[in-house]
Enzyme design. Structure first.
Site, PDB file in Angstrom:
ATOM      1  N   MET A  30       0.866  -1.232  -0.106  1.00 33.64           N
ATOM      2  CA  MET A  30       0.000   0.078   0.096  1.00 33.64           C
ATOM      3  C   MET A  30       0.913   1.131  -0.095  1.00 33.64           C
ATOM      4  SD  MET A  30      -3.586  -0.767   1.836  1.00 33.64           S
ATOM      5  CE  MET A  30      -3.075  -0.544   3.742  1.00 33.64           C
ATOM      6  N   LEU A  33       6.787   3.054   1.291  1.00 40.79           N
ATOM      7  CA  LEU A  33       7.486   1.832   1.465  1.00 40.79           C
ATOM      8  C   LEU A  33       8.515   1.864   2.592  1.00 40.79           C
ATOM      9  CD1 LEU A  33       7.995   1.102  -2.343  1.00 40.79           C
ATOM     10  CD2 LEU A  33       6.119   0.316  -0.635  1.00 40.79           C
ATOM     11  N   GLY A  36      10.898  -2.988   5.484  1.00 46.87           N
ATOM     12  CA  GLY A  36      10.289  -4.271   5.353  1.00 46.87           C
ATOM     13  C   GLY A  36       9.982  -4.527   4.114  1.00 46.87           C
ATOM     14  N   HIS A  37       9.547  -3.504   3.509  1.00 45.82           N
ATOM     15  CA  HIS A  37       8.991  -3.739   1.918  1.00 45.82           C
ATOM     16  C   HIS A  37      10.204  -3.938   1.261  1.00 45.82           C
ATOM     17  CE1 HIS A  37       5.445  -0.934   2.935  1.00 45.82           C
ATOM     18  NE2 HIS A  37       4.969  -2.187   2.985  1.00 45.82           N
ATOM     19  N   VAL A 176      10.728  -7.282   9.781  1.00 49.54           N
ATOM     20  CA  VAL A 176      12.093  -6.287   9.876  1.00 49.54           C
ATOM     21  C   VAL A 176      11.590  -5.311  10.957  1.00 49.54           C
ATOM     22  CG1 VAL A 176      13.256  -4.563   8.518  1.00 49.54           C
ATOM     23  CG2 VAL A 176      12.410  -6.589   7.657  1.00 49.54           C
ATOM     24  N   SER A 186       4.205   1.161   8.128  1.00 46.66           N
ATOM     25  CA  SER A 186       3.922   2.324   7.567  1.00 46.66           C
ATOM     26  C   SER A 186       2.916   3.156   8.576  1.00 46.66           C
ATOM     27  CB  SER A 186       3.034   2.466   6.247  1.00 46.66           C
ATOM     28  OG  SER A 186       3.670   1.503   5.110  1.00 46.66           O
TER      29      SER A 186
END
Ligand code: PAF
Length: 296
Positions: A30, A33, A36-37, A176, A186
């Site tokens: 979503m 970023l 983790g992304h 993460v 986020s």
């Protein structure tokens, strides 16, 4: 990197990739970023010839009164990060592209979607399952990557993939964390410094319980109580339970098979979730790869 906003454009871009026999990895997000992304994208670029990242703040997974309108967005930063990480196609559709006028179909995920987060966010997992299934149909990836932080989401997606015979493997990558333990999200952007400090109780509690588990404690209630002991300053504890990470059923008594301790709290108006995996064999990474699903 190609930035694609429409479905026809996406289909054209992917047709060439597919025809050349390249494998496709999908990282659905979503946006806004974070590392983790980035770790999911790195996993995808390492394993797949072509990586597609979708950035779409999916309205159908937000309940009335939730943060859809203020969900953090930074499309320019997202684009730069994807470019840097070697993403081939960045799919950034508008809501009307995914949900055109007249759209009515959705994926019902059954009781698994009503438990835990689903109890507090009715319809959330229907929205997640629907958009993820649409993305799978649009991109037709060989592999799709999700973060362990959203454990219930990953379990539900794996269920959907199995139930609907979708030809994609799901890879769940470890959460993460910030150096102080806070799981990246986020929504951490909403936390003021005091709330952020208090939020550390979540990872501290999970870490303590994980250590007790490694030292031999197997009682589900006792382990959950250890986590709860660090959650006393939260505004609300929505749940703190030992669960089966495949079915998301709450576990009671002695833990004899892989389990997860899962937490959802509200802090300063922000909902935070986190979890740790508990594997009696002690091999958690192997356990994560067991979570990979394949239509069989
Ligand atoms: O985890 C998320 O960011 C979202 O739930 C997902 C999987 C991208 C679906 O909108």
């Amino acid at each position: 990197m190609r930035i694609v906003r429409s479905i026809p454009e996406l289909r054209v871009a992917l047709k060439a990739v597919r025809e050349s026999g390249q494998s496709i990895g999908l990282v659905p997000t979503m946006g806004f970023l974070h590392e983790g992304h980035a770790s999911l994208i790195r996993q995808s670029t390492a394993r797949c010839d072509t990586t597609v990242v979708s950035v779409f703040v999916n309205p159908s997974q937000f309940c009335p009164g939730e943060d859809l309108d203020r969900y953090p967005r930074d499309l320019e930063r997202d684009q730069n990060l994807c470019l840097k990480l070697g993403v081939a196609i960045l799919f950034m559709p508008e809501a009307a592209e995914i949900y055109p006028t007249g759209f009515t179909t959705s994926i019902e995920v059954g009781p698994m979607g009503d438990a835990l987060c689903g109890h507090y966010r009715p319809g959330h997992f229907r929205g997640v399952a629907t958009v993820v299934t649409k993305l799978f149909n649009l991109v037709q990836p060989d592999l799709a990557f999700f973060g362990q932080k959203d454990l219930q989401q990953t379990s539900i997606i794996r269920r959907v993939v199995k139930d609907l015979n979708l030809p994609v493997d799901i890879l769940v990558a470890p959460t993460v964390r910030e150096p102080d333990g806070l799981a990246l999200s986020s929504r951490n952007a909403y936390l003021d410094p005091k709330a952020r400090q208090t939020a550390l109780g979540i990872s501290r509690g999970l870490g303590k319980a994980e250590r007790r588990f490694q030292e031999g404690e197997r009682d589900a209630a006792s382990l959950a109580a250890t986590v709860r002991g660090e959650l006393l300053d939260m505004d609300e504890i929505q749940y703190c339970e030992a669960v089966d990470p495949v079915t998301m059923d709450i576990l009671a008594g002695t833990i004899t098979r892989p389990a997860a301790l899962c937490v959802a709290v509200v802090l300063g108006g922000t909902r935070l979730i986190d979890n740790v995996l508990l594997s009696p064999s002690g091999v958690v990474t192997q356990f994560i790869s067991h979570l990979e699903s394949k239509d069989s």
